[in-house]
Design an enzyme around this catalytic site. Structure first.
Site, short mmCIF file in Angstrom:
data_model
loop_
_atom_site.label_atom_id
_atom_site.label_comp_id
_atom_site.label_asym_id
_atom_site.label_seq_id
_atom_site.Cartn_x
_atom_site.Cartn_y
_atom_site.Cartn_z
N ARG A 64 4.77 -3.44 -2.99
CA ARG A 64 4.12 -2.13 -2.80
C ARG A 64 5.08 -1.00 -3.13
NH1 ARG A 64 2.63 1.11 2.54
NH2 ARG A 64 0.98 2.45 1.73
N HIS A 68 4.49 2.36 -5.47
CA HIS A 68 4.66 3.73 -4.99
C HIS A 68 5.77 4.47 -5.74
CE1 HIS A 68 2.08 4.01 -1.21
NE2 HIS A 68 1.75 2.88 -1.81
N ASN A 93 2.37 11.65 3.46
CA ASN A 93 1.58 10.66 4.21
C ASN A 93 1.09 9.50 3.36
OD1 ASN A 93 1.66 11.65 6.71
ND2 ASN A 93 -0.24 12.85 6.57
N HIS A 192 -2.72 -7.33 -3.82
CA HIS A 192 -3.10 -7.45 -2.41
C HIS A 192 -3.37 -8.91 -2.03
CE1 HIS A 192 -4.34 -2.91 -2.25
NE2 HIS A 192 -3.03 -3.09 -2.21
C1 HEM Z 1 -5.64 0.73 -6.22
C2 HEM Z 1 -5.05 1.53 -5.40
C3 HEM Z 1 -4.34 1.04 -4.17
C4 HEM Z 1 -4.58 1.44 -2.90
C5 HEM Z 1 -5.58 2.48 -2.43
C6 HEM Z 1 -3.69 0.68 -2.04
C7 HEM Z 1 -3.61 0.81 -0.68
C8 HEM Z 1 -2.86 0.01 0.14
C9 HEM Z 1 -2.82 0.11 1.58
C10 HEM Z 1 -3.57 1.12 2.41
C11 HEM Z 1 -1.98 -0.85 2.04
C12 HEM Z 1 -1.59 -1.12 3.49
C13 HEM Z 1 -0.32 -0.34 3.81
C14 HEM Z 1 0.19 -0.60 5.21
O1 HEM Z 1 -0.61 -0.55 6.16
O2 HEM Z 1 1.40 -0.85 5.34
C15 HEM Z 1 -1.49 -1.56 0.90
C16 HEM Z 1 -0.61 -2.61 0.97
C17 HEM Z 1 -0.11 -3.24 -0.13
N1 HEM Z 1 -0.25 -2.84 -1.45
FE1 HEM Z 1 -1.64 -1.57 -2.13
N2 HEM Z 1 -2.94 -0.16 -2.81
C18 HEM Z 1 -3.31 0.03 -4.12
C19 HEM Z 1 -2.72 -0.58 -5.21
C20 HEM Z 1 -1.65 -1.41 -5.15
C21 HEM Z 1 -0.87 -1.84 -6.30
C22 HEM Z 1 -1.11 -1.36 -7.72
C23 HEM Z 1 0.08 -2.69 -5.85
C24 HEM Z 1 1.16 -3.40 -6.59
C25 HEM Z 1 1.08 -3.76 -7.83
C26 HEM Z 1 -0.11 -2.81 -4.42
C27 HEM Z 1 0.61 -3.64 -3.59
C28 HEM Z 1 0.45 -3.71 -2.22
C29 HEM Z 1 1.04 -4.74 -1.39
C30 HEM Z 1 1.83 -5.94 -1.87
C31 HEM Z 1 0.69 -4.42 -0.06
C32 HEM Z 1 1.10 -5.16 1.21
C33 HEM Z 1 2.26 -4.42 1.86
C34 HEM Z 1 2.76 -5.06 3.14
O3 HEM Z 1 2.28 -6.12 3.55
O4 HEM Z 1 3.70 -4.48 3.71
N3 HEM Z 1 -1.13 -1.99 -4.03
N4 HEM Z 1 -2.02 -1.01 -0.25
#
Ligand code: HEM
Length: 329
Positions: A64, A68, A93, A192
């Site tokens: 993630r 970001h 945020n 995800h």
């Molecule tokens: C399409 C738009 C996206 C949205 C709206 C989004 C939103 C989110 C949200 C809300 C979380 C939970 C954060 C938390 O509570 O710690 C999350 C976790 C995560 N996101 Fe996304 N995300 C998006 C795209 C991506 C992309 C492009 C990647 C990587 C290529 C990604 C990788 C991850 C990963 C691996 C997690 C898990 C993090 C953890 O377990 O600590 N996300 N994302």
């Protein structure tokens, strides 16, 4: 004579091919540090392994972190800056819950001992994300390196990051603004397949989703049994409990996230939204119908592409001494 002509033609073709690859990655290249700091990639891997040994949840967090970093001002490590006080990008945020910055800091400190002033923080982020994917049973792949660290980090820059509540049209246009197409959107969202979300990002779908007649309630697209499951995990007012993004398979990189997206069994609205457009829904279906190796292979391509967004190379930017602060000299 033919012997002399053929290799020359092949060499030209090979150089043209190399040029194409080079152009696709900007000035980034595979093994950028192979002469200047041969152990660089192994040192990053060791730092990720060490962090994961005490907390495996750091692996998804590192993936993630690259998203970001790259979506805001490009892959320039601007997200790591804390020296700008509360005005730094990381204070937005949109970065809520972001973790793994300390792992990058530790890797950087070790790299500075071996090869001072050589390896950028932006490259450490990309390498750590790559390692994290492999360590969760995902594909192993090489990433091009040679990124430099950026010189700005402003809190408002991160406003461009997608929100869980964004419609599929908004998600598509935010990705397009970073030169990522619908396929990239589907593949990258499928990251995800690992990790969890805080109830904070799920609660609105469970308790305050806008319904006809100015009423609010639960998102009607959530299957009933899954809705009960989510409500049991995320009680009203609970923002911090974490739920798997890929129900039943949170620790392993695989294509089950695509099945869950198709079935509506995903906690965050932006994942479910992929089924709300024919274009992205068809891509989810296509990857589900194809061999899982095709998903993994194309995911790698999308990660490498994401890793080139706005990358600065050559003499631009700097190689930071410490990832959390701009150089002072
Ligand atoms: C399409 C738009 C996206 C949205 C709206 C989004 C939103 C989110 C949200 C809300 C979380 C939970 C954060 C938390 O509570 O710690 C999350 C976790 C995560 N996101 Fe996304 N995300 C998006 C795209 C991506 C992309 C492009 C990647 C990587 C290529 C990604 C990788 C991850 C990963 C691996 C997690 C898990 C993090 C953890 O377990 O600590 N996300 N994302």
């Amino acid at each position: 004579m033919a012997d002399g002509v053929l290799p020359a033609a092949l060499t030209v073709a090979f150089l043209l091919l190399l040029g194409t690859i080079g152009a696709a990655h900007g000035q980034l290249q595979m093994g950028f540090y192979s002469d200047s700091c041969p152990g660089a990639e192994d040192m990053v891997t060791a730092a990720v392994q060490e962090a994961a040994a005490s907390d495996a949840t750091i692996l998804p967090a590192l993936v993630r972190l690259q998203f970001h970093d790259c979506f805001v001002r490009g892959c320039d490590a601007s997200v790591l800056i804390t020296s700008a006080g509360n005005a730094a990008e990381v204070n937005n945020n949109k970065h809520q819950g972001l973790r793994g910055l300390d792992v990058v800091d530790r890797a950087k400190a070790e790299l500075e001992e071996q090869c001072p002033g050589v390896v950028s923080c932006a490259d450490i982020i990309a390498l750590a994300a790559r390692d994290a994917i492999a360590m969760t049973n995902g594909p192993s792949f090489e990433v091009p390196t040679g990124r430099r660290d950026g010189l700005s980090s402003n809190v408002r820059d991160a406003d461009v990051l997608p929100d869980v509540s964004d419609s599929i049209q908004v998600l598509r246009s935010k990705f397009a603004a970073s030169s990522l197409n619908d396929r990239d959107l589907v593949l990258l969202t499928a990251a995800h397949t690992i990790g969890t979300t805080a109830c904070f990002f799920v609660k609105d779908r469970l308790y305050s989703y806008p319904l006809p007649g100015s009423r609010t309630g639960s998102d009607p697209s959530i299957p009933a049994a899954f809705l009960s499951e989510l409500k049991a995990r995320c009680a009203p007012g609970d923002f911090n409990t974490r739920v798997p993004l890929d129900r039943g398979s949170q620790g392993t990189f695989d294509d089950s996230i695509l099945r869950n997206i198709r079935a509506g069994l995903v906690p965050i609205a932006s994942d479910a939204a992929l089924e709300a457009s024919n274009a992205t829904g068809a891509l989810v279906g296509a990857y589900l119908g194809a061999a899982s190796s095709s998903f993994a292979q194309d995911f790698v391509g999308a990660m490498i592409k994401m890793g080139t967004i706005g990358a600065i190379t050559g003499d631009a930017g700097e190689i930071r001494d410490v990832c959390s602060a701009f150089n002072t000299n």
